[in-house]
Design an enzyme around this catalytic site. Structure first.
Site, PDB file in Angstrom:
ATOM      1  N   GLU A 129     -43.941 -21.618 -18.687  1.00 55.21           N
ATOM      2  CA  GLU A 129     -43.788 -23.061 -18.829  1.00 55.21           C
ATOM      3  C   GLU A 129     -42.507 -23.418 -19.590  1.00 55.21           C
ATOM      4  O   GLU A 129     -41.829 -24.405 -19.270  1.00 55.21           O
ATOM      5  CB  GLU A 129     -45.008 -23.656 -19.560  1.00 55.21           C
ATOM      6  CG  GLU A 129     -46.324 -23.446 -18.834  1.00 55.21           C
ATOM      7  CD  GLU A 129     -47.072 -22.196 -19.280  1.00 55.21           C
ATOM      8  OE1 GLU A 129     -48.299 -22.257 -19.394  1.00 55.21           O
ATOM      9  OE2 GLU A 129     -46.405 -21.160 -19.515  1.00 55.21           O
ATOM     10  N   ALA A 134     -55.247  19.545  -1.549  1.00 55.50           N
ATOM     11  CA  ALA A 134     -54.402  20.680  -1.929  1.00 55.50           C
ATOM     12  C   ALA A 134     -54.912  21.914  -1.214  1.00 55.50           C
ATOM     13  O   ALA A 134     -56.061  21.975  -0.754  1.00 55.50           O
ATOM     14  CB  ALA A 134     -54.441  20.903  -3.443  1.00 55.50           C
ATOM     15  N   ARG A 175     -47.243   2.864 -10.465  1.00 58.04           N
ATOM     16  CA  ARG A 175     -47.115   3.343 -11.842  1.00 58.04           C
ATOM     17  C   ARG A 175     -46.456   2.287 -12.721  1.00 58.04           C
ATOM     18  O   ARG A 175     -46.880   2.036 -13.850  1.00 58.04           O
ATOM     19  CB  ARG A 175     -46.278   4.622 -11.886  1.00 58.04           C
ATOM     20  CG  ARG A 175     -46.991   5.881 -11.438  1.00 58.04           C
ATOM     21  CD  ARG A 175     -46.066   7.075 -11.633  1.00 58.04           C
ATOM     22  NE  ARG A 175     -46.683   8.325 -11.192  1.00 58.04           N
ATOM     23  CZ  ARG A 175     -46.081   9.504 -11.232  1.00 58.04           C
ATOM     24  NH1 ARG A 175     -44.828   9.592 -11.679  1.00 58.04           N
ATOM     25  NH2 ARG A 175     -46.713  10.597 -10.828  1.00 58.04           N
ATOM     26  N   ASP A 205     -49.964  21.480 -12.120  1.00 58.33           N
ATOM     27  CA  ASP A 205     -48.790  20.822 -11.531  1.00 58.33           C
ATOM     28  C   ASP A 205     -47.653  20.549 -12.506  1.00 58.33           C
ATOM     29  O   ASP A 205     -46.544  20.227 -12.074  1.00 58.33           O
ATOM     30  CB  ASP A 205     -49.199  19.485 -10.898  1.00 58.33           C
ATOM     31  CG  ASP A 205     -50.185  19.653  -9.757  1.00 58.33           C
ATOM     32  OD1 ASP A 205     -50.253  20.768  -9.201  1.00 58.33           O
ATOM     33  OD2 ASP A 205     -50.892  18.680  -9.431  1.00 58.33           O
ATOM     34  N   ARG A 214     -39.536   6.299 -12.245  1.00 56.42           N
ATOM     35  CA  ARG A 214     -38.117   6.492 -11.950  1.00 56.42           C
ATOM     36  C   ARG A 214     -37.537   5.158 -11.490  1.00 56.42           C
ATOM     37  O   ARG A 214     -37.782   4.728 -10.358  1.00 56.42           O
ATOM     38  CB  ARG A 214     -37.949   7.570 -10.871  1.00 56.42           C
ATOM     39  CG  ARG A 214     -38.464   8.936 -11.321  1.00 56.42           C
ATOM     40  CD  ARG A 214     -38.199  10.006 -10.270  1.00 56.42           C
ATOM     41  NE  ARG A 214     -39.053   9.881  -9.109  1.00 56.42           N
ATOM     42  CZ  ARG A 214     -40.290  10.396  -9.026  1.00 56.42           C
ATOM     43  NH1 ARG A 214     -40.796  11.056 -10.059  1.00 56.42           N
ATOM     44  NH2 ARG A 214     -41.002  10.260  -7.922  1.00 56.42           N
TER      45      ARG A 214
END
Length: 388
Positions: free
Chosen positions: A56, A166, A188, A204, A211
């Protein structure tokens, strides 16, 4: 309450402005404002960053004297209290606007109708509920934290056409293509926290960072209802890096792993009995959390994150943690990327869920969005309670 076509057009404009703060306003809501005399827009604004002026204020600055007698279209109820900025309701009153149209009421107990009451007491015409669902959707985590006491939990998973995440040995890079992975960067960036478990960390060694170079348009259209693929505008201030949260019950994360590098704010949650014995965790924050039946209490973890004003939490982990969240009824949304590949029945499953005794108790999910991202498909699904 009846709103005109022009009202809808101006509020839709305000929502598009609000979406510019998708990556930058946390823990505050994303809010947009349009000031107009009929068809003529005289001022616009959007909340850019916590601690800075609200939507505003920017719109009133742009309109200056033309704000007098205007209608203000605001996606969220103007605030009525002194926080890091003065009350927006007072600013609208001082500018002598004639009418205020609000998308959604604010659930913050410091506001919660008081902003509307203050405007009405000043003789300003106030109407609410225009495109309310869209405003709430844009701030789904903000409302979740205030109304339910926990963040909005979004589980991100990628799978093959045969439902595998996987290979049997854990290898999963990469099931999906570059476009899908860039899309994950946007999800993300809009999250307050990214949550993972120690099993995924050990397998992992993820970074779980955003990024910025990938927060750019990749050729697909903005969804004005969900703003799921909204790119970062050139004029947007730097995004607020999401908190990395690691559930590491026994503090197993090895030295030198990315999540201990201090590159982004990181919280490692562990069992009360686990104590660090070296300097591995010197660049992150450690906190113990209650256990239930030998595992970290997921509800307690979400309460901790809500207390830290986390609105949206994105879970990027394996079938164990993701399945446990589903089984506990703590998943609000599944962000599922499906790649046109097959991994075979020896590969790892999507989720570890309790066995079902009959089909009536199967897990139901409602599809809220589907779109193609490169060669892959992105599905957004919202779980419904199992039958019975």
């Amino acid at each position: 309450m009846s709103f005109s076509t022009l009202d809808h057009l101006h509020m839709a404009h305000a929502l598009r402005l609000a979406a510019r703060g998708l990556y930058t306003t946390t823990p505050n809501p994303r809010v947009g404002c349009v000031l107009a005399h009929g068809e003529r827009v005289v001022g616009t604004g959007w909340h850019q960053r916590a601690g800075e002026p609200h939507a505003e204020v920017y719109a009133l600055r742009a309109a200056d004297a033309l704000a007098r007698g205007a209608t203000a279209y605001v996606t969220l109820e103007p605030c009525s209290h002194f926080g890091r900025t003065p009350p927006c309701a007072d600013a609208l009153i001082a500018a002598s606007v004639a009418r205020v149209v609000v998308g959604a009421e604010d659930s913050n107990p410091k506001v919660a109708g008081q902003g509307l009451a203050r405007l009405r007491a000043a003789g300003i015409e106030v109407e609410t509920g225009l495109l309310r669902d869209a405003s709430r959707e844009l701030n789904v985590g903000f409302f979740s934290r205030l109304e339910r006491g926990r963040p909005w939990v979004r589980v991100k998973l990628a799978m093959s056409l045969d439902g595998r995440t996987a290979l049997a040995d854990g290898e999963s890079k990469w099931i999906t293509g570059a476009a899908a992975r860039a899309d994950v960067q946007r999800w993300r960036a809009r999250s307050s926290a990214i949550l993972t478990g120690s099993g995924t960390v050990l397998a992992d060694n993820p970074r779980l960072t955003v990024r910025p170079d990938e927060l750019t348009p990749l050729g697909y259209q903005e969804n004005e209802q969900t703003h799921a693929a909204t790119p970062l505008p050139a004029s947007t201030p730097a995004f607020v890096p999401p908190l990395r949260v690691v559930l590491d019950r026994r503090l197993r994360t090895p030295a030198g792993f990315h999540l201990l590098d201090g590159e982004a704010p990181t919280l490692v949650l562990h069992a009360p009995a686990a104590l660090p014995v070296d300097t591995r965790f010197s660049q992150v924050e450690l906190a113990d959390t209650p256990e239930t039946d030998g595992v970290l209490d997921l509800r307690a973890i979400l309460a901790v994150l809500a207390a830290r004003t986390c609105n949206e939490v994105q879970v990027e982990s394996g079938p164990g943690l993701c399945g446990a969240l589903f089984a506990a009824g703590l998943v609000d949304e599944l962000l599922l990327y499906v790649a046109p590949v097959l991994l075979g029945d020896a590969a790892r499953p999507l989720l570890n869920l309790p066995p079902l005794t009959d089909m009536a108790r199967r897990w139901h999910l409602r599809l809220s969005e589907q779109r193609q991202v490169g060669d892959d498909w992105c599905l957004r699904l919202r779980p419904e309670l199992p039958a019975g």
